[in-house]
Scaffold this motif. Structure first.
Motif, PDB file in Angstrom:
ATOM      1  N   ARG A  93       1.176  -0.871  -0.023  1.00 46.15           N
ATOM      2  CA  ARG A  93      -0.502  -0.046   0.262  1.00 46.15           C
ATOM      3  C   ARG A  93       1.040   0.685  -0.141  1.00 46.15           C
ATOM      4  N   THR A 135       1.168  -3.973   4.779  1.00 48.28           N
ATOM      5  CA  THR A 135       2.100  -4.591   6.043  1.00 48.28           C
ATOM      6  C   THR A 135       2.560  -4.157   7.244  1.00 48.28           C
ATOM      7  N   CYS A 190      -4.382   6.200   5.330  1.00 53.52           N
ATOM      8  CA  CYS A 190      -3.973   4.201   4.972  1.00 53.52           C
ATOM      9  C   CYS A 190      -4.753   3.872   6.296  1.00 53.52           C
TER      10      CYS A 190
HETATM   11  S1  SF4 Z   1       0.932   3.379   7.779  1.00 53.71           S
HETATM   12 FE1  SF4 Z   1      -0.256   2.239   6.068  1.00 53.71          FE
HETATM   13  S2  SF4 Z   1       0.514   2.677   4.184  1.00 53.71           S
HETATM   14 FE2  SF4 Z   1       2.332   3.425   5.631  1.00 53.71          FE
HETATM   15  S3  SF4 Z   1       3.164   1.756   5.667  1.00 53.71           S
HETATM   16 FE3  SF4 Z   1       2.521   1.469   7.562  1.00 53.71          FE
HETATM   17  S4  SF4 Z   1       0.971  -0.407   7.038  1.00 53.71           S
HETATM   18 FE4  SF4 Z   1       1.871   0.729   5.203  1.00 53.71          FE
END
Ligand code: SF4
Length: 245
Positions: free
Chosen positions: A52, A224, A238
């Motif tokens: 993501r 992840t 996110c």
């Molecule tokens: S905040 Fe969300 S998009 Fe950013 S590294 Fe963590 S899981 Fe991945």
């Protein structure tokens, strides 16, 4: 614009004004440097384990979280520049180019993936990436080994060097303490892992194709979560999309 603010008549005592303005200059310098304005993702970004996060980066999605204090990055950038200059001088002093310094590489054509290799040691046929880490990160690195993203990054560089005709057998991550002594330097090494690099490139291709079809596809991409979430520029987005909070 920092130039305007510096010219302003900032109220306060000399020490307060100087502290305020120097901190602003440092932040301005970090956010306006060529490095910070790099648009295309590089090997340090596409190798991150979170799909993501990579999707948001490929889409150049606006950051949803405030910028973190840039000082660690400033120290890292300055240390890289000093090491590059010093190792170049060491080559000259030795009368041979044992180390290739700051070598641009093309890792993949389309989607384009390019970067700059910190160091390649022609004696040991090793690609080396410098990391300048704070105490907590150094401890985690020593205890658990390098982050997967670091390992992916240095293997992507290895692929770039192999494509350019260099003989690469090993990858290495040289971790320098952000505060400490040269005795704190640690070097992790492993055989070059082209298959790992190819998997990262394949994922980058898939994510790029998906982002071209839907720039917001990152909201549905696999997450992840890890320690890096604290520093993720898209953490709030996110979380809103059901990921790490
Ligand atoms: S905040 Fe969300 S998009 Fe950013 S590294 Fe963590 S899981 Fe991945």
């Amino acid at each position: 614009v920092v130039g305007v603010s510096i010219l302003d008549e900032t109220p306060g005592e000399a020490g307060d004004r100087i502290r305020h303005d120097l901190a602003r200059i440092a932040t301005w310098g970090a956010t306006t440097s060529t490095r910070s304005q790099q648009r295309a993702p590089g090997p340090s970004e596409v190798g991150h384990p979170c799909a993501r996060r990579v999707a948001y980066r490929v889409a150049n999605a606006p950051h949803t979280d405030p910028e973190f204090d840039p000082w660690p990055a400033i120290v890292g950038t300055a240390s890289h520049a000093w090491l590059a200059d010093t190792i170049t001088r060491a080559n000259a002093a030795a009368g041979r180019e044992r180390f290739l310094v700051e070598t641009p590489v093309l890792v993949h054509d389309a989607p384009r993936l390019a970067g700059t290799v910190d160091l390649y040691d022609t004696d040991t046929r090793t690609v080396i990436d410098h990391k300048v880490l704070g105490a907590a990160s150094l401890k985690a690195h020593t205890t658990h080994g390098p982050k997967p993203g670091y390992v992916a990054q240095v293997n992507l560089y290895a692929v770039g060097l192999l494509r350019a005709g260099h003989d690469v057998e090993h990858v290495a991550i040289a971790t320098w303490p952000r505060s400490g002594l040269t005795t704190g330097l640690r070097v992790w090494t492993a055989p070059v892992d082209v298959e790992l690099a190819c998997r990262v490139i394949d994922r980058y291709e898939r994510i790029t194709t998906a982002v071209r079809a839907d720039p917001d596809v990152g909201d549905h991409a696999t997450t992840t979560p890890g320690d890096d979430c604290s520093y993720c520029p898209w953490r709030t987005r996110c979380a809103t999309a059901g990921g790490a909070s």
